[in-house]
Write a protein that holds these residues in place. Structure first.
Motif, PDB file in Angstrom:
ATOM      1  N   HIS A 190       0.639  -0.984  -0.074  1.00  0.00           N
ATOM      2  CA  HIS A 190       0.018   0.525   0.594  1.00  0.00           C
ATOM      3  C   HIS A 190       0.504   1.282   0.135  1.00  0.00           C
ATOM      4  CE1 HIS A 190      -3.772   2.107   0.256  1.00  0.00           C
ATOM      5  NE2 HIS A 190      -3.020   2.440   0.965  1.00  0.00           N
ATOM      6  N   PRO A 191       1.760   1.263   0.568  1.00  0.00           N
ATOM      7  CA  PRO A 191       3.004   2.176   0.558  1.00  0.00           C
ATOM      8  C   PRO A 191       3.270   3.262  -0.638  1.00  0.00           C
ATOM      9  CG  PRO A 191       3.502   1.222   2.242  1.00  0.00           C
ATOM     10  CD  PRO A 191       2.394   0.479   1.542  1.00  0.00           C
ATOM     11  N   SER A 192       3.637   1.860  -1.303  1.00  0.00           N
ATOM     12  CA  SER A 192       4.208   2.143  -3.144  1.00  0.00           C
ATOM     13  C   SER A 192       2.635   2.732  -3.419  1.00  0.00           C
ATOM     14  CB  SER A 192       4.621   0.828  -3.839  1.00  0.00           C
ATOM     15  OG  SER A 192       5.526   0.723  -2.862  1.00  0.00           O
ATOM     16  N   ALA A 193       1.526   2.304  -4.046  1.00  0.00           N
ATOM     17  CA  ALA A 193       0.370   2.932  -4.517  1.00  0.00           C
ATOM     18  C   ALA A 193       0.004   4.313  -3.761  1.00  0.00           C
ATOM     19  CB  ALA A 193      -0.777   1.504  -3.923  1.00  0.00           C
ATOM     20  N   ALA A 194      -0.001   4.265  -2.317  1.00  0.00           N
ATOM     21  CA  ALA A 194       0.250   5.989  -2.142  1.00  0.00           C
ATOM     22  C   ALA A 194       0.921   6.440  -2.572  1.00  0.00           C
ATOM     23  CB  ALA A 194      -0.469   6.007  -0.404  1.00  0.00           C
ATOM     24  N   LEU A 195       1.811   5.983  -2.660  1.00  0.00           N
ATOM     25  CA  LEU A 195       3.243   7.345  -3.156  1.00  0.00           C
ATOM     26  C   LEU A 195       2.839   7.708  -4.572  1.00  0.00           C
ATOM     27  CD1 LEU A 195       6.397   6.331  -1.729  1.00  0.00           C
ATOM     28  CD2 LEU A 195       5.293   8.395  -0.809  1.00  0.00           C
ATOM     29  N   LEU A 196       1.821   6.445  -5.471  1.00  0.00           N
ATOM     30  CA  LEU A 196       1.911   6.303  -6.522  1.00  0.00           C
ATOM     31  C   LEU A 196       0.791   7.733  -6.682  1.00  0.00           C
ATOM     32  CD1 LEU A 196       1.978   5.905  -9.800  1.00  0.00           C
ATOM     33  CD2 LEU A 196       1.067   4.055  -9.371  1.00  0.00           C
ATOM     34  N   ARG A 197      -0.189   7.925  -6.183  1.00  0.00           N
ATOM     35  CA  ARG A 197      -1.723   8.212  -5.865  1.00  0.00           C
ATOM     36  C   ARG A 197      -1.239   9.965  -5.910  1.00  0.00           C
ATOM     37  NH1 ARG A 197      -5.876   5.687  -2.662  1.00  0.00           N
ATOM     38  NH2 ARG A 197      -6.729   7.413  -3.382  1.00  0.00           N
ATOM     39  N   LEU A 198      -0.042  10.076  -5.014  1.00  0.00           N
ATOM     40  CA  LEU A 198      -0.089  11.800  -4.846  1.00  0.00           C
ATOM     41  C   LEU A 198       1.182  12.316  -5.827  1.00  0.00           C
ATOM     42  CD1 LEU A 198      -0.092  13.516  -2.640  1.00  0.00           C
ATOM     43  CD2 LEU A 198       1.633  12.261  -1.090  1.00  0.00           C
ATOM     44  N   ARG A 199       1.403  11.402  -6.250  1.00  0.00           N
ATOM     45  CA  ARG A 199       2.404  12.205  -7.476  1.00  0.00           C
ATOM     46  C   ARG A 199       1.699  12.387  -8.912  1.00  0.00           C
ATOM     47  NH1 ARG A 199       7.001   7.586  -6.680  1.00  0.00           N
ATOM     48  NH2 ARG A 199       8.617   8.527  -4.570  1.00  0.00           N
ATOM     49  N   GLU A 200       0.936  11.481  -8.745  1.00  0.00           N
ATOM     50  CA  GLU A 200       0.081  11.494  -9.865  1.00  0.00           C
ATOM     51  C   GLU A 200      -0.770  12.481  -9.772  1.00  0.00           C
ATOM     52  OE1 GLU A 200      -0.966   6.560 -11.762  1.00  0.00           O
ATOM     53  OE2 GLU A 200      -2.112   7.510 -10.342  1.00  0.00           O
ATOM     54  N   ALA A 201      -1.457  13.339  -8.140  1.00  0.00           N
ATOM     55  CA  ALA A 201      -2.075  14.387  -8.204  1.00  0.00           C
ATOM     56  C   ALA A 201      -0.590  15.129  -8.372  1.00  0.00           C
ATOM     57  CB  ALA A 201      -2.850  13.708  -6.912  1.00  0.00           C
ATOM     58  N   MET A 202      -0.208  14.788  -8.096  1.00  0.00           N
ATOM     59  CA  MET A 202       1.020  16.534  -8.091  1.00  0.00           C
ATOM     60  C   MET A 202       1.309  16.705  -9.259  1.00  0.00           C
ATOM     61  SD  MET A 202       2.152  18.296  -6.108  1.00  0.00           S
ATOM     62  CE  MET A 202       3.513  19.937  -6.312  1.00  0.00           C
ATOM     63  N   GLN A 203       0.709  16.044 -10.764  1.00  0.00           N
ATOM     64  CA  GLN A 203       1.001  16.247 -11.685  1.00  0.00           C
ATOM     65  C   GLN A 203       0.107  16.983 -12.659  1.00  0.00           C
ATOM     66  OE1 GLN A 203       3.426  15.631 -14.156  1.00  0.00           O
ATOM     67  NE2 GLN A 203       5.127  13.818 -13.634  1.00  0.00           N
ATOM     68  N   GLN A 204      -1.037  17.234 -11.889  1.00  0.00           N
ATOM     69  CA  GLN A 204      -2.436  17.077 -12.340  1.00  0.00           C
ATOM     70  C   GLN A 204      -1.895  18.824 -11.636  1.00  0.00           C
ATOM     71  OE1 GLN A 204      -4.515  16.109 -14.642  1.00  0.00           O
ATOM     72  NE2 GLN A 204      -3.010  14.363 -14.645  1.00  0.00           N
ATOM     73  N   VAL A 205      -1.880  19.000 -10.848  1.00  0.00           N
ATOM     74  CA  VAL A 205      -2.106  20.142 -10.624  1.00  0.00           C
ATOM     75  C   VAL A 205      -1.008  21.298 -10.926  1.00  0.00           C
ATOM     76  CG1 VAL A 205      -3.561  19.384  -7.975  1.00  0.00           C
ATOM     77  CG2 VAL A 205      -1.389  20.067  -7.812  1.00  0.00           C
ATOM     78  N   ALA A 206       0.047  21.148 -10.952  1.00  0.00           N
ATOM     79  CA  ALA A 206       1.424  21.504 -10.792  1.00  0.00           C
ATOM     80  C   ALA A 206       0.948  22.470 -12.781  1.00  0.00           C
ATOM     81  CB  ALA A 206       2.765  20.730 -10.664  1.00  0.00           C
TER      82      ALA A 206
END
Length: 206
Positions: A190-206
């Motif tokens: 789960h930690p790896s999946a959580a980090l991936l979701r956070l990075r994907e979200a960051m890509q969208q807001v930048a």
């Protein structure tokens, strides 16, 4: 994943996202985050970290909220007293039966109008629940807030506190299954999946 530099920022997304994750995942002050980045060879001022939070925290909160799965239909609601700039405020919080935070709202009062405002906010985002509990079980979800409050030596401004705690709740939802009460296989993946979701979200807001 391409490591882009957001407009008018000299640091790439990986650095900005890492700094925001540290600040909202762990009970650290901005100066703590500044020191941790320094150990990795990244020289970032305290003011830069503050500006990153002002700019990206509200956007990232909304992006993560839209990416969350469908929430449960049994809500637990409660409020806790916090001081912001030395003034008493009430932090209203709703979680579902699985422990995921639905929403939080910082208000100056603890009365019928304040409760109504929070309900209207919730019902604007979620379906009408089957059951609403107003018991003490939800108080456990306030513990991370207290830890963050101590780490920052108290909250200073209402708007910034609301933005901070809103993102803190979404990041906490991402990492909720890392606890020892879930199977080891899920806890490891789960930690790896959580980090991936956070990075994907960051890509969208930048």
């Amino acid at each position: 994943m391409t490591d882009l530099k957001p407009y008018r920022h000299r640091f790439p997304l990986s650095v900005i996202g890492y700094a925001l994750r540290l600040y909202h995942r762990f009970p650290l002050s901005q100066r703590d985050v500044q020191e941790l980045l320094h150990e990795r060879g990244v020289q970032v001022s305290h003011e830069t970290l503050r500006q990153w939070n002002i700019k990206f925290a509200p956007l990232l909160t909304e992006e993560l909220r839209h990416r969350e799965p469908r929430r449960g239909s049994r809500w637990h609601l409660d409020e806790v007293c916090v001081k912001v700039g030395g003034v008493k405020h009430w932090l209203w919080r709703a979680v579902d039966e699985y422990g995921d935070v639905l929403d939080i709202l910082l208000q100056e009062h603890r009365d019928t109008q304040a409760a109504k405002s929070f309900f209207v906010r919730l019902l604007g985002e979620y379906d009408v629940p089957e059951v609403i509990h107003t018991d003490n079980l939800v108080e456990q979800s306030h513990r991370p807030t207290r830890q963050q409050e101590r780490g920052q030596l108290g909250f200073k401004r209402r708007k910034r506190t609301q933005e901070f705690l809103a993102l803190h709740a979404r990041v906490s939802n991402l990492h909720r299954h890392t606890r020892t009460t879930v199977p080891a296989t899920l806890r490891r993946s789960h930690p790896s999946a959580a980090l991936l979701r956070l990075r994907e979200a960051m890509q969208q807001v930048a």
